[in-house]
Design an enzyme around this catalytic site. Structure first.
Site, short mmCIF file in Angstrom:
data_model
loop_
_atom_site.label_atom_id
_atom_site.label_comp_id
_atom_site.label_asym_id
_atom_site.label_seq_id
_atom_site.Cartn_x
_atom_site.Cartn_y
_atom_site.Cartn_z
N LYS A 1 0.02 10.09 -27.34
CA LYS A 1 0.29 9.07 -26.35
C LYS A 1 -0.12 9.41 -25.07
O LYS A 1 0.13 10.35 -24.59
CB LYS A 1 1.64 8.59 -26.60
CG LYS A 1 2.20 7.42 -25.69
CD LYS A 1 3.61 6.84 -25.99
CE LYS A 1 3.75 5.65 -25.17
NZ LYS A 1 3.16 4.40 -25.49
N HIS B 1 7.63 10.92 -27.50
CA HIS B 1 6.74 10.24 -28.37
C HIS B 1 5.76 11.31 -28.89
O HIS B 1 5.60 12.45 -28.43
CB HIS B 1 5.77 9.28 -27.57
CG HIS B 1 6.38 7.74 -27.42
ND1 HIS B 1 7.26 7.70 -26.49
CD2 HIS B 1 6.49 6.80 -28.12
CE1 HIS B 1 7.85 6.39 -26.76
NE2 HIS B 1 7.18 5.66 -27.64
#
Length: 239
Positions: free
Chosen positions: A139, A135
């Protein structure tokens, strides 16, 4: 429909764009600079609120919105340990609440494929599962909520796997690795490895739009539901 946004970062902006394209009105935009506006008349006028923030703030944001009488669609991850408390609160308030670890239709198809393969692999002990999720650098939680959901489905289906872990050498556990790079919207790779071959399942998101569209569709559906804690399986069945 009138929508309030809680969290106005990149996901909030994507949700806003798609909601407007679908003919909805954004009546409130709540972020860290105007959190008190969650108690405003504008916020209370919303038919539904969509919450995408952080693991540390999600519970309080959702509670505050529901106490204003506004149904909540939540996409924040990393706070699943608090879900039993949230379910109790939803029941106490008689509120409408929707949460899933991932709103993408493609990911939910991926969930189903993962469950079916895991059920099959329960009969083939030569294969060992592991996962990697990738990600964007913004995040905060790891593993991702989607990775946890995928892993829990495998744990439930495969007798020899008792839990998931971020420790690569823990016996009887499924290892989940994570990587944070650039602006990657989300990649999940599940590997079943044996001495003779490897089977790989992969879902790679191309943008945030799939998540945003799913969240808006959930927001369109939730106000017509009975009070309670609702899940993606209900929405998919309704669709």
């Amino acid at each position: 429909m009138k929508i309030a946004l809680i969290g106005y970062g990149k996901m909030g902006h994507a949700i806003e764009r798609i909601a407007l394209e679908r003919g909805h009105e954004i009546v409130a935009r709540i972020d860290i600079h105007n959190h008190a506006d969650i108690e405003s008349e504008a916020f209370r006028s919303a038919d539904v609120a969509i919450e995408f923030t952080t693991p540390a703030t999600a519970f309080d944001n959702c509670e505050a919105a529901m106490r204003q009488g506004v149904p909540v669609v939540c996409g924040s991850t990393g706070w699943t340990s608090a879900m039993p408390r949230m379910e109790a609160l939803v029941n106490e308030l008689g509120a409408k609440f929707f949460w899933t670890s991932n709103f993408s239709l493609g990911v939910n198809i991926f969930f189903e494929i993962n469950r079916r393969l895991a059920e099959m692999m329960n009969r083939f002990p030569a294969y060992t599962p592991s996962m990697k999720e990738i990600h964007h650098i913004h995040k905060l939680d790891h593993p991702s909520g989607t990775a946890v959901s995928l892993a829990e489905d495998i744990v439930e289906s495969v007798d020899r796997i008792g839990r998931w872990t971020e420790n690569p050498v823990e016996p009887g556990a499924m290892f989940i690795d994570h990587e944070r790079q650039g602006e990657v919207p989300g990649t999940h790779i599940i590997t079943w490895d044996s001495a003779v071959d490897t089977i790989t399942l992969e879902h790679r998101a191309k943008s945030r739009d799939g998540f945003a569209l799913g969240a808006v569709i959930a927001a369109e559906w939730l106000p017509g539901c009975k009070p309670g804690f609702h899940h993606m399986t209900e929405l998919l069945a309704a669709l």
